[in-house]
Design an enzyme around this catalytic site. Structure first.
Site, PDB file in Angstrom:
ATOM      1  N   SER A 189       0.819  -1.200   0.000  1.00  0.00           N
ATOM      2  CA  SER A 189       0.000   0.000   0.000  1.00  0.00           C
ATOM      3  C   SER A 189       0.858   1.258   0.000  1.00  0.00           C
ATOM      4  CB  SER A 189      -0.977  -0.026   1.161  1.00  0.00           C
ATOM      5  OG  SER A 189      -2.058   0.840   0.912  1.00  0.00           O
ATOM      6  N   ASP A 285      -9.194  -2.342  -6.131  1.00  0.00           N
ATOM      7  CA  ASP A 285      -8.479  -2.191  -4.865  1.00  0.00           C
ATOM      8  C   ASP A 285      -9.400  -1.670  -3.771  1.00  0.00           C
ATOM      9  OD1 ASP A 285      -5.639  -1.937  -3.519  1.00  0.00           O
ATOM     10  OD2 ASP A 285      -6.747  -0.110  -3.046  1.00  0.00           O
ATOM     11  N   HIS A 352      -7.014  -5.804  -0.864  1.00  0.00           N
ATOM     12  CA  HIS A 352      -5.966  -4.793  -0.679  1.00  0.00           C
ATOM     13  C   HIS A 352      -4.815  -5.433   0.094  1.00  0.00           C
ATOM     14  CE1 HIS A 352      -4.322  -0.747  -0.381  1.00  0.00           C
ATOM     15  NE2 HIS A 352      -4.080  -0.970   0.899  1.00  0.00           N
TER      16      HIS A 352
END
Length: 451
Positions: A189, A285, A352
């Site tokens: 991320s 996502d 994610h």
């Protein structure tokens, strides 16, 4: 109780939930290991980087940065995997001041040990290609993807992400990484964005004879239009870049042509990275769905609330909006994908960060594209066993996804696919997690740092 506190971070209000989904919840991995692994995860202690403050390499509040390291052995004794932690960004003085009262801005609040799962696991049956490498998780406490370099004396804030990155690498080189015969920089991320930003710098640490590659997991943040026609993420990134003076550390190949905020978006960076890179991303996502595409500020009447919490509740026009987002992602990686050295795994999941969690990285029912899962795909690419450019067909074709479903009632649930459901009663945990209660209060107002 410590791990349940981590989960409260996960199940904050809908607007705030995903900052720590950026951090890639090691707690969630830990709590799910009954479904995803057969043994307890390795717990690795925190190491603070002594002397980092003399170089100005400090967290937002001025405390020492740190990492968790587990040494390699056998055939992996001279191989190094550096994993950059994620956890959102802070784009204003106000939310950076708040952030320094959390583990995302201060070593005072960092967990003293973390479970190593997924790509960090030390078990061959959970992590076949990297289990015996030297594995390091660099903690994230600057709020700008390890890329800022400034400070605000009035608010006593230190934006030193770039110095943290450099000092940590120097420290690890002195502890044996300089002798690496192979190395992989990964991140999740906000850490996945950092692995893109620092990939070529990482390559330059080593001799040409060292095999060096980079992996970005859930780091392909797109400069996308939100459901109101606005640019929520661009506005946030503009604040991050300006406040923390990120522009001085962005690649000149980009800033010579585009504005600094545009050069914080991976879609404008990946094609010019010289080091071989692998992009692992969900086409839909989950963080971007929640915080960039349909945040509360863009959906004040909550028309998207059910859909963004559970894709099964989306109507046809909402699904089409997501399909358009997927198409934008595929367009963003088109030039990148033409390089024979680069790799791709873009699955059509509402997920994610899939490299840290055991059930998505390597398990019997992990996500697959064709007949190949994520860990095997990354390993085949890194070791040049096979070229890997895997792009899933559009939703709803993939039945292997570990989709994230959220319910933010008093009793909050996180559902990972159909088989795993974690339920937590918030009130019973609040006393042990006061900071997270404050976070819920702040995020309920829709502040950008919660996104």
């Amino acid at each position: 109780m410590l791990y349940f506190c981590f989960v409260i971070v996960l199940i904050r209000s809908a607007s705030g939930f995903f900052e720590d989904l950026d951090a890639r919840e090691t707690s969630l991995s830990y709590l799910e290991n009954d479904a995803a692994a057969t043994s307890e995860p390795l717990m690795v202690p925190l190491t603070l980087i002594q002397g980092a403050d003399s170089k100005g390499a400090v967290c937002l509040d001025g405390t020492l940065p740190g990492y968790h390291i587990h040494r390699g052995s056998g055939s992996g004794a001279n191989s190094w995997l550096i994993h950059l932690e994620g956890g959102g960004w802070c784009n204003t003085i106000r939310n950076c001041v708040y952030r320094k009262t959390t583990r995302r801005g201060s070593a005072k609040f960092m967990e003293k040990q973390l479970p190593f799962t997924g790509i960090l696991s030390n078990k061959a049956e959970e992590n076949p290609d990297f289990f015996n490498w030297n594995r390091v998780k660099l903690r994230y406490c600057d709020g700008a993807s390890f890329s800022g370099d400034s400070q605000n004396e009035g608010a006593q804030l230190y934006f030193r992400g770039q110095r943290i990155w450099l000092t940590a690498m120097q420290d690890l080189m002195a502890k044996g990484m300089q002798n690496a015969d192979q190395a992989l920089l990964s991140g999740c991320s906000a850490g996945g964005l950092a692995s893109i930003l620092h990939c070529d710098e990482f390559r330059d640490l080593f001799p040409k004879t060292t095999k060096v590659k980079c992996l970005s997991d859930a780091g392909m943040f797109l400069d996308a239009v939100d459901v109101s026609g606005g640019h929520t993420l661009r506005n946030m990134f503009a604040g991050v870049v300006s406040l923390q003076e990120v522009q001085k550390n962005l690649p000149i190949t980009c800033t010579s042509q585009l504005d600094p905020t545009s050069c914080f978006f991976p879609q404008n960076l990946v094609a010019n990275i010289k080091t071989p890179m692998f992009l692992l991303n969900a086409a839909y996502d989950a963080w971007q769905v929640q915080a960039s595409l349909a945040p509360p500020t863009a959906d004040p009447h909550g028309y998207w609330s059910d859909c963004k919490s559970d894709h099964a509740h989306c109507n046809s026009s909402q699904i089409q909006f997501f399909q358009d987002f997927r198409n934008q992602m595929l367009n963003a990686v088109e030039v990148f994908s033409k390089s024979n050295e680069n790799g791709l795994f873009i699955n059509s999941c509402f997920a994610h960060c899939q490299s840290e969690r055991q059930d998505t990285w390597y398990a019997d029912d992990s996500p697959r594209i064709g007949d190949k899962g994520i860990a095997k795909s990354v390993g085949d690419w890194y070791f040049d066993r096979a070229a890997l450019k895997a792009i899933d067909c559009p939703y709803p074709c993939d039945k292997t996804c570990r989709n994230l479903v959220f319910n933010n009632d008093v009793i909050s649930e996180i559902t990972i696919s159909q088989g795993t459901r974690l339920t937590f009663v918030l009130p019973s945990l609040l006393g042990a997690c006061l900071l997270d209660v404050l976070y819920i209060f702040e995020c309920s107002k829709g502040f950008a740092f919660c996104q």
